[in-house]
Design a protein around this motif. Structure first.
Motif, PDB file in Angstrom:
ATOM      1  N   SER A  91     -23.180  95.849   2.003  1.00 20.74           N
ATOM      2  CA  SER A  91     -22.527  94.551   2.092  1.00 20.74           C
ATOM      3  C   SER A  91     -21.084  94.752   2.518  1.00 20.74           C
ATOM      4  CB  SER A  91     -22.571  93.821   0.748  1.00 20.74           C
ATOM      5  OG  SER A  91     -23.899  93.595   0.341  1.00 20.74           O
ATOM      6  N   LEU A  92     -20.625  93.931   3.437  1.00 21.71           N
ATOM      7  CA  LEU A  92     -19.238  93.930   3.859  1.00 21.71           C
ATOM      8  C   LEU A  92     -18.611  92.595   3.477  1.00 21.71           C
ATOM      9  CD1 LEU A  92     -19.502  95.458   7.457  1.00 21.71           C
ATOM     10  CD2 LEU A  92     -19.117  96.637   5.290  1.00 21.71           C
ATOM     11  N   GLY A  93     -17.393  92.652   2.977  1.00 22.89           N
ATOM     12  CA  GLY A  93     -16.684  91.448   2.595  1.00 22.89           C
ATOM     13  C   GLY A  93     -15.431  91.269   3.422  1.00 22.89           C
ATOM     14  N   ALA A  94     -15.114  90.028   3.761  1.00 23.09           N
ATOM     15  CA  ALA A  94     -13.859  89.694   4.433  1.00 23.09           C
ATOM     16  C   ALA A  94     -12.926  89.079   3.398  1.00 23.09           C
ATOM     17  CB  ALA A  94     -14.106  88.724   5.577  1.00 23.09           C
ATOM     18  N   PHE A  95     -11.722  89.606   3.316  1.00 28.47           N
ATOM     19  CA  PHE A  95     -10.758  89.158   2.316  1.00 28.47           C
ATOM     20  C   PHE A  95      -9.532  88.583   3.000  1.00 28.47           C
ATOM     21  CE2 PHE A  95     -13.394  92.143   0.104  1.00 28.47           C
ATOM     22  CZ  PHE A  95     -13.430  91.710  -1.212  1.00 28.47           C
ATOM     23  N   GLU A  96      -9.118  87.427   2.521  1.00 28.33           N
ATOM     24  CA  GLU A  96      -7.848  86.850   2.914  1.00 28.33           C
ATOM     25  C   GLU A  96      -6.924  87.002   1.712  1.00 28.33           C
ATOM     26  OE1 GLU A  96      -6.283  83.044   5.427  1.00 28.33           O
ATOM     27  OE2 GLU A  96      -7.929  82.734   4.023  1.00 28.33           O
ATOM     28  N   THR A  98      -8.815  93.369  10.819  1.00 31.11           N
ATOM     29  CA  THR A  98      -9.628  92.754  11.847  1.00 31.11           C
ATOM     30  C   THR A  98      -8.705  92.137  12.888  1.00 31.11           C
ATOM     31  OG1 THR A  98      -9.683  90.588  10.818  1.00 31.11           O
ATOM     32  CG2 THR A  98     -11.309  92.195  10.064  1.00 31.11           C
ATOM     33  N   ALA A  99      -9.326  91.513  13.882  1.00 30.60           N
ATOM     34  CA  ALA A  99      -8.534  90.824  14.893  1.00 30.60           C
ATOM     35  C   ALA A  99      -7.980  89.513  14.357  1.00 30.60           C
ATOM     36  CB  ALA A  99      -9.404  90.573  16.125  1.00 30.60           C
ATOM     37  N   ILE A 100      -8.335  89.155  13.140  1.00 30.48           N
ATOM     38  CA  ILE A 100      -7.897  87.896  12.544  1.00 30.48           C
ATOM     39  C   ILE A 100      -6.703  88.181  11.647  1.00 30.48           C
ATOM     40  CG2 ILE A 100      -8.626  85.902  11.184  1.00 30.48           C
ATOM     41  CD1 ILE A 100     -11.547  86.877  11.826  1.00 30.48           C
ATOM     42  N   PRO A 101      -5.540  87.675  11.941  1.00 31.99           N
ATOM     43  CA  PRO A 101      -4.352  87.975  11.123  1.00 31.99           C
ATOM     44  C   PRO A 101      -4.574  87.631   9.656  1.00 31.99           C
ATOM     45  CG  PRO A 101      -3.742  86.825  13.151  1.00 31.99           C
ATOM     46  CD  PRO A 101      -5.238  86.779  13.066  1.00 31.99           C
ATOM     47  N   GLY A 102      -4.173  88.569   8.785  1.00 33.24           N
ATOM     48  CA  GLY A 102      -4.255  88.329   7.358  1.00 33.24           C
ATOM     49  C   GLY A 102      -5.611  88.562   6.734  1.00 33.24           C
ATOM     50  N   VAL A 103      -6.602  88.976   7.529  1.00 33.03           N
ATOM     51  CA  VAL A 103      -7.959  89.187   7.018  1.00 33.03           C
ATOM     52  C   VAL A 103      -8.322  90.663   7.142  1.00 33.03           C
ATOM     53  CG1 VAL A 103     -10.412  88.633   7.297  1.00 33.03           C
ATOM     54  CG2 VAL A 103      -8.681  86.849   7.611  1.00 33.03           C
ATOM     55  N   THR A 104      -8.848  91.240   6.069  1.00 34.87           N
ATOM     56  CA  THR A 104      -9.333  92.617   6.094  1.00 34.87           C
ATOM     57  C   THR A 104     -10.792  92.632   5.674  1.00 34.87           C
ATOM     58  OG1 THR A 104      -8.629  93.019   3.805  1.00 34.87           O
ATOM     59  CG2 THR A 104      -7.079  93.602   5.565  1.00 34.87           C
ATOM     60  N   THR A 105     -11.516  93.654   6.114  1.00 37.15           N
ATOM     61  CA  THR A 105     -12.911  93.815   5.712  1.00 37.15           C
ATOM     62  C   THR A 105     -13.103  95.163   5.063  1.00 37.15           C
ATOM     63  OG1 THR A 105     -13.577  94.756   7.842  1.00 37.15           O
ATOM     64  CG2 THR A 105     -13.723  92.360   7.609  1.00 37.15           C
ATOM     65  N   ARG A 106     -14.017  95.207   4.116  1.00 40.45           N
ATOM     66  CA  ARG A 106     -14.366  96.477   3.463  1.00 40.45           C
ATOM     67  C   ARG A 106     -15.755  96.347   2.845  1.00 40.45           C
ATOM     68  NH1 ARG A 106     -14.249  95.882  -1.988  1.00 40.45           N
ATOM     69  NH2 ARG A 106     -12.738  94.426  -2.930  1.00 40.45           N
ATOM     70  N   ALA A 107     -16.320  97.494   2.470  1.00 37.84           N
ATOM     71  CA  ALA A 107     -17.603  97.494   1.779  1.00 37.84           C
ATOM     72  C   ALA A 107     -17.433  96.925   0.383  1.00 37.84           C
ATOM     73  CB  ALA A 107     -18.162  98.915   1.710  1.00 37.84           C
ATOM     74  N   LEU A 108     -18.437  96.181  -0.071  1.00 44.24           N
ATOM     75  CA  LEU A 108     -18.412  95.615  -1.412  1.00 44.24           C
ATOM     76  C   LEU A 108     -19.119  96.545  -2.385  1.00 44.24           C
ATOM     77  CD1 LEU A 108     -19.266  91.871  -0.628  1.00 44.24           C
ATOM     78  CD2 LEU A 108     -17.010  92.910  -0.965  1.00 44.24           C
ATOM     79  N   GLY A 109     -18.643  96.547  -3.621  1.00 41.84           N
ATOM     80  CA  GLY A 109     -19.240  97.354  -4.670  1.00 41.84           C
ATOM     81  C   GLY A 109     -19.402  96.539  -5.938  1.00 41.84           C
ATOM     82  N   PRO A 110     -19.876  97.176  -7.019  1.00 40.09           N
ATOM     83  CA  PRO A 110     -20.130  96.463  -8.275  1.00 40.09           C
ATOM     84  C   PRO A 110     -18.931  95.675  -8.799  1.00 40.09           C
ATOM     85  CG  PRO A 110     -21.088  98.655  -8.335  1.00 40.09           C
ATOM     86  CD  PRO A 110     -20.282  98.586  -7.081  1.00 40.09           C
ATOM     87  N   ASP A 111     -17.724  96.143  -8.532  1.00 42.08           N
ATOM     88  CA  ASP A 111     -16.544  95.429  -9.024  1.00 42.08           C
ATOM     89  C   ASP A 111     -16.315  94.099  -8.322  1.00 42.08           C
ATOM     90  OD1 ASP A 111     -16.065  97.508 -10.757  1.00 42.08           O
ATOM     91  OD2 ASP A 111     -14.568  98.480  -9.489  1.00 42.08           O
ATOM     92  N   ASP A 112     -17.055  93.857  -7.247  1.00 41.93           N
ATOM     93  CA  ASP A 112     -16.872  92.622  -6.484  1.00 41.93           C
ATOM     94  C   ASP A 112     -17.882  91.536  -6.853  1.00 41.93           C
ATOM     95  OD1 ASP A 112     -14.723  93.531  -4.664  1.00 41.93           O
ATOM     96  OD2 ASP A 112     -16.252  94.921  -3.943  1.00 41.93           O
ATOM     97  N   CYS A 113     -18.708  91.762  -7.865  1.00 42.67           N
ATOM     98  CA  CYS A 113     -19.776  90.810  -8.199  1.00 42.67           C
ATOM     99  C   CYS A 113     -19.227  89.421  -8.499  1.00 42.67           C
ATOM    100  CB  CYS A 113     -20.590  91.326  -9.390  1.00 42.67           C
ATOM    101  SG  CYS A 113     -21.779  92.613  -8.951  1.00 42.67           S
ATOM    102  N   ASP A 114     -18.175  89.350  -9.305  1.00 39.54           N
ATOM    103  CA  ASP A 114     -17.622  88.035  -9.667  1.00 39.54           C
ATOM    104  C   ASP A 114     -17.134  87.289  -8.436  1.00 39.54           C
ATOM    105  OD1 ASP A 114     -18.169  88.539 -12.306  1.00 39.54           O
ATOM    106  OD2 ASP A 114     -16.116  89.104 -12.845  1.00 39.54           O
ATOM    107  N   ALA A 115     -16.513  88.014  -7.500  1.00 42.20           N
ATOM    108  CA  ALA A 115     -16.026  87.374  -6.279  1.00 42.20           C
ATOM    109  C   ALA A 115     -17.186  86.859  -5.431  1.00 42.20           C
ATOM    110  CB  ALA A 115     -15.177  88.351  -5.476  1.00 42.20           C
ATOM    111  N   VAL A 116     -18.286  87.611  -5.395  1.00 44.72           N
ATOM    112  CA  VAL A 116     -19.470  87.180  -4.638  1.00 44.72           C
ATOM    113  C   VAL A 116     -20.074  85.929  -5.268  1.00 44.72           C
ATOM    114  CG1 VAL A 116     -21.809  87.822  -3.940  1.00 44.72           C
ATOM    115  CG2 VAL A 116     -19.950  89.483  -3.731  1.00 44.72           C
ATOM    116  N   VAL A 117     -20.150  85.917  -6.597  1.00 43.51           N
ATOM    117  CA  VAL A 117     -20.655  84.725  -7.295  1.00 43.51           C
ATOM    118  C   VAL A 117     -19.794  83.514  -6.953  1.00 43.51           C
ATOM    119  CG1 VAL A 117     -20.929  83.636  -9.559  1.00 43.51           C
ATOM    120  CG2 VAL A 117     -21.740  85.969  -9.202  1.00 43.51           C
ATOM    121  N   HIS A 118     -18.477  83.667  -7.029  1.00 41.16           N
ATOM    122  CA  HIS A 118     -17.566  82.554  -6.775  1.00 41.16           C
ATOM    123  C   HIS A 118     -17.720  82.039  -5.343  1.00 41.16           C
ATOM    124  CE1 HIS A 118     -14.025  80.034  -7.121  1.00 41.16           C
ATOM    125  NE2 HIS A 118     -13.537  80.571  -6.016  1.00 41.16           N
ATOM    126  N   LEU A 119     -17.832  82.955  -4.373  1.00 40.65           N
ATOM    127  CA  LEU A 119     -17.979  82.523  -2.986  1.00 40.65           C
ATOM    128  C   LEU A 119     -19.228  81.660  -2.819  1.00 40.65           C
ATOM    129  CD1 LEU A 119     -17.400  84.493   0.252  1.00 40.65           C
ATOM    130  CD2 LEU A 119     -19.614  83.410  -0.083  1.00 40.65           C
TER     131      LEU A 119
END
Length: 384
Positions: free
Chosen positions: A257-262, A199-220
């Motif tokens: 769903s799209l997720g932004a990751f730092e 993205t235009a934000i240094p150090g941040v990437t975006t991608r589609a979320l899938g079933p393996d991201d459930c725990d990360a979504v819960v934590h957020l």
């Protein structure tokens, strides 16, 4: 795309049909499918087979093969036939194969790929794998069907003659300055919102979320403040966040769903759920959540922009949302997209209704094409 019917293998009309198919292939700039299969056959989970040749327009064929595998939810088998071993110092067949697949892999990260280099003529390698496939995709030499190394018979007529499943031939697209119909966007450009992108934000990437991201979504969502949770849900956060995260991370035509990751940390989620499947009026409701310490840094704006583009490319005609008037951050994100006219204030609530299909006026050269997932709907493809 041009789709041609074809007699059953063994029919006396096969050679004549193959000749006609070859003539169309040599004079057409769009993909051509030679149809052969079971009556009433629909896409399923059988693999899509891609034939890769370093001397053909295989990168374009790869994008088409990956796109169809992604639409079908099917695995992809990429085959590069190498009759002779690489000379010392030359790139290996696997290097060639991976280089050609790289752009398609980035565009469609959810496709499961098996890549292999096999000895012998390409037509035999592809014919073997076509036996259990639902589609075979190959490129061309310019306008000519793919030639088999060391053989007078090209690959596409051989497959037209012998394959029991449909064969797609992908001629090269005309260069931008070549006269003729306007070129449509490539599959890579259409799919970028769902892939891991800088993205235009240094150090941040975006991608589609899938079933393996459930725990990360819960934590957020656990980390959201009570105030942010109220703005997101109009109520206290859900008690069963695991079930909520599973819905967020579903991957089908009705959910994205799209997720932004730092680094490895999920710091923002934007998603839509299709709420109306009426042909021509496909509507989806959007939502956004960004962790408190990452708010006001542009992450929400980036996610909503990419989500809106992805929705448009997947055939959604309307984006909707219900936003609390006090949710100034979400209203600012909408405003920053240039979508202010889609906001309608109603007391404590702001209704958001954006007609994405109206953006086709910005891209009148792009033809309307049907999309998988909702029968009968047709959209125009482009970018917001």
């Amino acid at each position: 795309m041009v789709v041609l019917g074809h007699p059953d293998a063994g029919s006396t009309d096969v050679l004549a049909a193959t000749s006609r198919a070859g003539t169309v292939t040599e004079h057409t700039a769009c993909p051509i499918i030679i149809w052969r299969g079971q009556s009433g056959q629909l896409p399923d989970q059988r693999p899509v087979v891609l034939g890769v040749d370093r001397d053909t327009d295989s990168a374009e064929a790869a994008l088409m093969a990956f796109e169809h595998a992604d639409l079908f939810g099917a695995p992809l088998i990429a085959v590069h036939s190498q009759p002779t071993a690489s000379a010392p110092g030359q790139a290996t067949g696997l290097d060639t194969l991976e280089g050609i697949l790289s752009a398609a892999r980035r565009a469609f990260p959810g496709v499961v790929v098996t890549a292999s280099v096999v000895p012998g003529p390409p037509r035999e390698a592809l014919s073997e794998r076509a036996a259990g496939a639902q589609l075979v995709v190959i490129g061309t030499h310019g306008r000519r069907p793919t030639a088999a190394a060391g053989s007078a018979e090209s690959v596409s007529p051989y497959l037209f003659h012998h394959s029991r499943c449909p064969t797609m031939v992908c001629p090269p697209r005309p260069p931008p300055d070549e006269p003729g119909p306007a070129r449509r966007p490539t599959a890579q450009a259409r799919a970028v919102p769902a892939s891991a992108t800088d993205t235009a934000i240094p150090g941040v990437t975006t991608r589609a979320l899938g079933p393996d991201d459930c725990d990360a979504v819960v934590h957020l969502h656990e980390e959201l403040s009570d105030e942010d949770a109220h703005l997101r849900f109009f109520a206290p956060r859900p008690k069963h966040l695991g079930e909520f995260a599973s819905q967020i991370c579903r991957q089908d035509y009705a959910h994205l769903s799209l997720g932004a990751f730092e680094g490895h940390d999920l710091v923002g989620v934007a998603n839509y759920v299709v709420t109306d499947t009426t042909p021509g009026r496909i509507s989806a409701e959007i939502a956004l959540a960004v962790t408190g310490h990452e708010q006001r840094h542009g992450i929400g704006t980036q996610l909503v922009r990419e989500l809106g583009t992805a929705a448009y490319l997947h055939g959604v005609a309307h984006l909707t949302a219900e936003i609390l008037s006090e949710n100034t951050l979400m209203l600012a994100v909408i405003t920053e997209q240039g979508w202010t006219d889609a906001l309608h204030h109603d007391g404590a609530t702001v209704h958001f209704d954006l007609e994405l299909i109206s953006h086709q006026d910005m891209h009148p050269q792009i033809p309307g094409i049907p999309q998988d997932g909702n029968a009968g709907r047709a959209i125009r493809k482009g970018s917001l």
